[in-house]
Design an enzyme around this catalytic site. Structure first.
Site, mmCIF file in Angstrom:
data_model
loop_
_atom_site.group_PDB
_atom_site.id
_atom_site.type_symbol
_atom_site.label_atom_id
_atom_site.label_comp_id
_atom_site.label_asym_id
_atom_site.label_seq_id
_atom_site.Cartn_x
_atom_site.Cartn_y
_atom_site.Cartn_z
ATOM 1 N N ARG A 25 -36.841 -35.617 -32.583
ATOM 2 C CA ARG A 25 -36.756 -34.174 -32.825
ATOM 3 C C ARG A 25 -35.331 -33.641 -32.705
ATOM 4 N NH1 ARG A 25 -42.146 -31.489 -32.199
ATOM 5 N NH2 ARG A 25 -43.395 -32.999 -33.317
ATOM 6 N N ARG A 29 -35.597 -26.743 -32.924
ATOM 7 C CA ARG A 29 -35.422 -25.407 -32.345
ATOM 8 C C ARG A 29 -34.393 -25.271 -31.230
ATOM 9 N NH1 ARG A 29 -41.716 -24.725 -31.642
ATOM 10 N NH2 ARG A 29 -41.285 -26.893 -31.188
ATOM 11 N N ARG A 38 -34.283 -20.933 -39.726
ATOM 12 C CA ARG A 38 -35.727 -20.695 -39.676
ATOM 13 C C ARG A 38 -36.071 -19.219 -39.881
ATOM 14 N NH1 ARG A 38 -39.808 -22.126 -34.810
ATOM 15 N NH2 ARG A 38 -38.513 -20.552 -33.822
ATOM 16 N N ASP A 75 -42.506 -34.026 -41.408
ATOM 17 C CA ASP A 75 -43.507 -34.072 -40.346
ATOM 18 C C ASP A 75 -44.444 -35.237 -40.605
ATOM 19 O OD1 ASP A 75 -44.309 -32.232 -37.939
ATOM 20 O OD2 ASP A 75 -46.163 -32.998 -38.791
ATOM 21 N N TYR A 152 -55.494 -35.186 -35.791
ATOM 22 C CA TYR A 152 -55.216 -33.836 -36.304
ATOM 23 C C TYR A 152 -56.241 -33.431 -37.354
ATOM 24 C CZ TYR A 152 -50.826 -33.315 -33.818
ATOM 25 O OH TYR A 152 -49.893 -33.176 -32.831
#
Ligand code: CP3
Length: 345
Positions: A25, A29, A38, A75, A152
């Protein structure tokens, strides 16, 4: 200046001057440049599927920190629409799959994966990254493994206990296996495609396989990880594959059976003990607790050095034990990269 292929060489088990370093990652963020971008492009699917945006985001940590590996921004769920399962990622809720997969009829409707039709942006993303990175870092691709993708798709969202997929595993095992097999076949095709488009190392994330008992891991996760590895090795034997499972300490001894080249460890296992348990012929990645980056730099340095020394000189890729957390101070991320790059064996 010479090229930098330390990550690729470590993944192949070669001895180096220092371990290579990247972060799971590493684009995301905790970086202000990412948060700014973003704001302008608020949907995850847009950021990850418009090639110019995804390439730009992938390159943000490369420009800021010069890691030894650059992972494409994408992703694990990105290929799912390509087999007929739509998804979205919603701020502060995470991935959403609606309707979730609960019936054999839905599984029967899942179709083959044609990457050129389904994810043509991946070729462009990898090409653009390669153009800027050139030979200064290794390009990483990645995929999700069937158990985690199925979790998921069946739960419909992130889960704490995985009760819905486990209920299916124990009451309708044939149905779940038919789903896992279809996902494995699609993901094998997808890994090959990423390599053909320029990925030099591919990491397989089976993040939630550590939620399974060891015998369930052998039934529902390992065979499908292995199917992917076997198929990719048959056509692309020279591309190293890394496997990451969160919470893998209880199943570590079984992981070499997948055939991967490198095992990515979380921080709940001691690096030296992990080496002894999985054998020194296989590479390791990790395994600093991401929360160490909230502490003092002196402590960060000590902990990095401890991991490197325990891992030994060959076949170690320095990384965190899971993705960097969104609230991590950026200067501590920078300190992490610099400390590893300053290390000499
Ligand atoms: O490592 C990288 O820099 C590459 C990018 C990457 C993302 N997701 C971008 C992303 C990678 C390798 C992933 C893998 C991924 N995605 C995994 C396996 C790794 C792991 O964490 O175990 C999983 C389980 C997912 C599913 C997923 N995607 C979740 C659970 C979330 C929400 C997470 C959160 O913290 O909110 C996502 C969204 C996502 N994927 C984000 C990023 C940067 C955050 C969304 C945002 O940008 O706002």
């Amino acid at each position: 200046m010479g090229g930098n292929d330390r990550l690729l060489r470590a993944a192949r088990g070669e001895e180096l001057d220092r371990p290579p370093v990247w972060m799971m990652r590493q684009a995301g963020r905790y970086m202000k440049v990412y948060r700014d971008l973003r704001q302008k492009y608020p949907t995850f699917r847009e950021r990850s599927e418009v090639p110019e945006l995804a390439a730009e985001i992938s390159l943000q940590p490369f420009r800021a920190f010069k890691p030894d590996g650059v992972i494409m921004f994408s992703d694990i769920l990105t290929p799912l629409p390509g087999v007929g399962i739509d998804f979205d990622i919603i701020e502060s809720r995470g991935p959403i799959i609606d309707p979730p997969i609960r019936s054999q009829a839905q599984i029967d409707a899942i179709h083959e994966f044609d990457p050129e039709a389904a994810v043509p942006f991946i070729r462009q993303i990898l090409k653009t990254i390669k153009h800027e990175v050139a030979d200064q870092a290794t390009i990483l691709g990645f995929v999700g493994a069937p158990w985690t993708l199925a979790a998921y798709a069946i739960e419909g969202k992130s889960s704490k206990d995985y009760a819905v997929i486990k209920a299916m595993a124990y009451s309708e095992p044939k149905m779940l296996h038919s789903f896992l097999l279809k996902l494995a076949e699609a993901i094998a095709v997808y890994v090959r495609y990423q390599i053909d488009c320029g990925a030099q190392v591919v990491q397989i994330f089976d993040s939630w396989a550590g939620q399974l008992s060891p015998s369930d891991y052998e039934t529902f996760a390992l065979p499908y990880e292995k199917l992917i590895v076997d198929r990719v090795k048959a056509t692309h034997p020279d591309t190293p594959l890394i496997l990451y499972i969160n919470g893998s300490a209880g199943i570590l001894d079984r992981l070499p059976k997948t055939g991967v080249d490198v095992i990515s460890l979380d921080w709940t296992v001691d690096m030296a003990e992990a080496r002894d348990r999985i054998g020194h012929h296989i590479g390791v990645q990790g395994n600093l607790d991401p929360c160490v980056l909230f502490g003092k730099q002196e402590h960060i340095r000590e902990q990095i050095h401890a991991v490197i020394q325990k891992a030994g000189k060959k076949g170690h890729i320095m990384n965190l034990g899971h993705g960097i957390l969104a609230t991590t101070p950026e200067e501590n991320a920078r300190f992490f990269f610099e400390t590893v790059k300053d290390y000499k064996y």
